[in-house]
Motif scaffolding. Structure first.
Motif, PDB file in Angstrom:
ATOM      1  N   GLY A   1       0.800  -1.218   0.000  1.00 19.78           N
ATOM      2  CA  GLY A   1       0.000   0.000   0.000  1.00 19.78           C
ATOM      3  C   GLY A   1       0.833   1.267   0.000  1.00 19.78           C
ATOM      4  N   LEU A   2       2.066   1.155  -0.466  1.00 17.45           N
ATOM      5  CA  LEU A   2       2.998   2.288  -0.455  1.00 17.45           C
ATOM      6  C   LEU A   2       3.288   2.761  -1.875  1.00 17.45           C
ATOM      7  CD1 LEU A   2       5.294   0.926   2.356  1.00 17.45           C
ATOM      8  CD2 LEU A   2       3.696   2.846   2.515  1.00 17.45           C
ATOM      9  N   PRO A   3       3.764   3.998  -2.017  1.00 14.44           N
ATOM     10  CA  PRO A   3       3.965   4.572  -3.350  1.00 14.44           C
ATOM     11  C   PRO A   3       5.311   4.238  -3.976  1.00 14.44           C
ATOM     12  CG  PRO A   3       4.318   6.247  -1.679  1.00 14.44           C
ATOM     13  CD  PRO A   3       3.882   4.995  -0.957  1.00 14.44           C
ATOM     14  N   TRP A   4       5.283   4.130  -5.301  1.00 16.06           N
ATOM     15  CA  TRP A   4       6.494   4.078  -6.135  1.00 16.06           C
ATOM     16  C   TRP A   4       6.262   5.138  -7.198  1.00 16.06           C
ATOM     17  CZ3 TRP A   4      10.274  -0.228  -6.306  1.00 16.06           C
ATOM     18  CH2 TRP A   4      11.305  -0.002  -7.238  1.00 16.06           C
ATOM     19  N   LEU A   5       7.032   6.211  -7.154  1.00 15.35           N
ATOM     20  CA  LEU A   5       6.797   7.391  -7.983  1.00 15.35           C
ATOM     21  C   LEU A   5       7.929   7.604  -8.987  1.00 15.35           C
ATOM     22  CD1 LEU A   5       5.834   9.789  -5.046  1.00 15.35           C
ATOM     23  CD2 LEU A   5       4.285   8.423  -6.471  1.00 15.35           C
ATOM     24  N   VAL A   6       7.603   8.291 -10.068  1.00 12.58           N
ATOM     25  CA  VAL A   6       8.612   8.700 -11.035  1.00 12.58           C
ATOM     26  C   VAL A   6       8.451  10.187 -11.315  1.00 12.58           C
ATOM     27  CG1 VAL A   6       8.817   6.431 -12.141  1.00 12.58           C
ATOM     28  CG2 VAL A   6       7.190   8.107 -13.049  1.00 12.58           C
ATOM     29  N   ALA A   7       9.536  10.811 -11.740  1.00  8.35           N
ATOM     30  CA  ALA A   7       9.504  12.182 -12.261  1.00  8.35           C
ATOM     31  C   ALA A   7       9.758  12.055 -13.754  1.00  8.35           C
ATOM     32  CB  ALA A   7      10.580  13.037 -11.601  1.00  8.35           C
ATOM     33  N   ALA A   8       8.792  12.505 -14.553  1.00  6.21           N
ATOM     34  CA  ALA A   8       8.890  12.367 -16.000  1.00  6.21           C
ATOM     35  C   ALA A   8       8.646  13.704 -16.689  1.00  6.21           C
ATOM     36  CB  ALA A   8       7.865  11.342 -16.492  1.00  6.21           C
ATOM     37  N   THR A   9       9.381  13.927 -17.770  1.00  9.29           N
ATOM     38  CA  THR A   9       9.172  15.120 -18.581  1.00  9.29           C
ATOM     39  C   THR A   9       7.910  14.941 -19.414  1.00  9.29           C
ATOM     40  OG1 THR A   9      10.492  14.267 -20.407  1.00  9.29           O
ATOM     41  CG2 THR A   9      11.658  15.583 -18.732  1.00  9.29           C
ATOM     42  N   ASP A  10       7.463  16.027 -20.022  1.00 11.64           N
ATOM     43  CA  ASP A  10       6.261  15.970 -20.864  1.00 11.64           C
ATOM     44  C   ASP A  10       6.418  14.990 -22.021  1.00 11.64           C
ATOM     45  OD1 ASP A  10       5.063  17.825 -19.217  1.00 11.64           O
ATOM     46  OD2 ASP A  10       5.499  19.531 -20.533  1.00 11.64           O
ATOM     47  N   ASP A  11       7.655  14.818 -22.493  1.00 17.38           N
ATOM     48  CA  ASP A  11       7.868  13.872 -23.592  1.00 17.38           C
ATOM     49  C   ASP A  11       8.142  12.454 -23.106  1.00 17.38           C
ATOM     50  OD1 ASP A  11      10.485  14.041 -22.658  1.00 17.38           O
ATOM     51  OD2 ASP A  11      11.315  14.835 -24.524  1.00 17.38           O
ATOM     52  N   GLY A  12       7.972  12.218 -21.796  1.00 17.44           N
ATOM     53  CA  GLY A  12       8.058  10.870 -21.251  1.00 17.44           C
ATOM     54  C   GLY A  12       9.415  10.429 -20.752  1.00 17.44           C
ATOM     55  N   ARG A  13      10.434  11.275 -20.805  1.00 21.00           N
ATOM     56  CA  ARG A  13      11.760  10.888 -20.315  1.00 21.00           C
ATOM     57  C   ARG A  13      11.756  10.865 -18.786  1.00 21.00           C
ATOM     58  NH1 ARG A  13      17.006  13.090 -19.111  1.00 21.00           N
ATOM     59  NH2 ARG A  13      16.230  15.231 -19.260  1.00 21.00           N
ATOM     60  N   LEU A  14      12.231   9.761 -18.214  1.00 24.49           N
ATOM     61  CA  LEU A  14      12.290   9.652 -16.759  1.00 24.49           C
ATOM     62  C   LEU A  14      13.554  10.323 -16.230  1.00 24.49           C
ATOM     63  CD1 LEU A  14       9.816   7.890 -16.725  1.00 24.49           C
ATOM     64  CD2 LEU A  14      11.019   6.372 -15.188  1.00 24.49           C
ATOM     65  N   LEU A  15      13.360  11.177 -15.227  1.00 19.70           N
ATOM     66  CA  LEU A  15      14.460  11.899 -14.597  1.00 19.70           C
ATOM     67  C   LEU A  15      14.870  11.265 -13.275  1.00 19.70           C
ATOM     68  CD1 LEU A  15      13.103  15.509 -15.195  1.00 19.70           C
ATOM     69  CD2 LEU A  15      14.704  14.206 -16.614  1.00 19.70           C
ATOM     70  N   GLY A  16      13.971  10.471 -12.703  1.00 23.17           N
ATOM     71  CA  GLY A  16      14.271   9.838 -11.432  1.00 23.17           C
ATOM     72  C   GLY A  16      13.068   9.104 -10.913  1.00 23.17           C
ATOM     73  N   TYR A  17      13.280   8.398  -9.815  1.00 24.35           N
ATOM     74  CA  TYR A  17      12.184   7.681  -9.174  1.00 24.35           C
ATOM     75  C   TYR A  17      12.421   7.624  -7.677  1.00 24.35           C
ATOM     76  CZ  TYR A  17      15.098   3.455  -8.779  1.00 24.35           C
ATOM     77  OH  TYR A  17      16.085   2.560  -8.448  1.00 24.35           O
ATOM     78  N   ALA A  18      11.345   7.361  -6.956  1.00 20.76           N
ATOM     79  CA  ALA A  18      11.422   7.246  -5.495  1.00 20.76           C
ATOM     80  C   ALA A  18      10.324   6.300  -5.034  1.00 20.76           C
ATOM     81  CB  ALA A  18      11.237   8.610  -4.835  1.00 20.76           C
ATOM     82  N   TYR A  19      10.598   5.629  -3.937  1.00 17.59           N
ATOM     83  CA  TYR A  19       9.570   4.773  -3.359  1.00 17.59           C
ATOM     84  C   TYR A  19       9.782   4.681  -1.856  1.00 17.59           C
ATOM     85  CZ  TYR A  19      13.158   1.102  -3.413  1.00 17.59           C
ATOM     86  OH  TYR A  19      14.312   0.374  -3.215  1.00 17.59           O
TER      87      TYR A  19
END
Length: 182
Positions: free
Chosen positions: A58-76
């Motif tokens: 029940g915990l989050p796994w998040l990403v930071a993505a640009t408008d064109d879909g490129r992933l800049l990072g993630y956190a969980y």
């Protein structure tokens, strides 16, 4: 000197389609950094399994993505320990693509993670910073309200050296100021 503008990005839940890029970001940190004590980068199938375990808690796994879909990072966030008495305490993990570091991505991800874990009823978040020399991660956690609460000296070994691990902590929501239903 002109400043390079930071890319616009959105923090959102990770999807299956994100996991190849997540795997690549983590692989870079495994191969070149001491934020993880793994020696070999896991394949995408293992990263999917790890993400599914987090989501099942029940915990989050998040990403930071640009408008064109490129992933800049993630956190969980994951449960800090499996025993029931620890159920209100989570550990954060934040990994940023090498070319996106220093652009506010880590702070946006960690802030969103804190908000999501608070909304889920968690009361404490622990940052386990692999390598006491990781000034960027320590500064990120401090900027998000964490304080150093301990250190394990020479607890990890990577790249032929002993590594100290810094423990940082911050209260979520009411923290320990109120009780909870047992």
């Amino acid at each position: 000197m002109t400043d390079t503008p930071s890319p616009a990005f959105t923090v959102r839940d990770a999807t299956d389609a994100d996991m190849d890029a997540v795997t690549d970001i983590y692989a870079h940190h495994v191969r070149h950094g001491t934020g993880s004590y793994e020696y070999e980068p896991p394949p995408v199938e293992e990263m999917l399994r790890r993400r599914d375990m987090v989501l099942e808690q029940g915990l989050p796994w998040l990403v930071a993505a640009t408008d064109d879909g490129r992933l800049l990072g993630y956190a969980y966030a994951a449960l800090f320990h499996g025993r029931i008495g620890w159920r209100f305490t989570v550990e954060d993990s934040v990994y940023i693509a090498p070319d996106a570091q220093g652009q506010g991505v880590g702070k946006a991800l960690l802030t969103a993670l804190i908000d999501r874990c608070t909304a889920a009823g968690k009361r404490q978040m622990i940052g386990v910073v692999g390598d006491a020399d990781n000034a960027g991660s320590i500064a990120l956690h401090r900027a998000c309200g964490f304080e150093e609460v301990g250190m394990i000296k020479a607890g990890g070994r990577k790249f032929g050296r002993w590594i100290d691990t810094v423990y940082m902590q911050r209260a979520l929501g009411a923290g320990a100021t109120t009780g909870v239903e047992e």
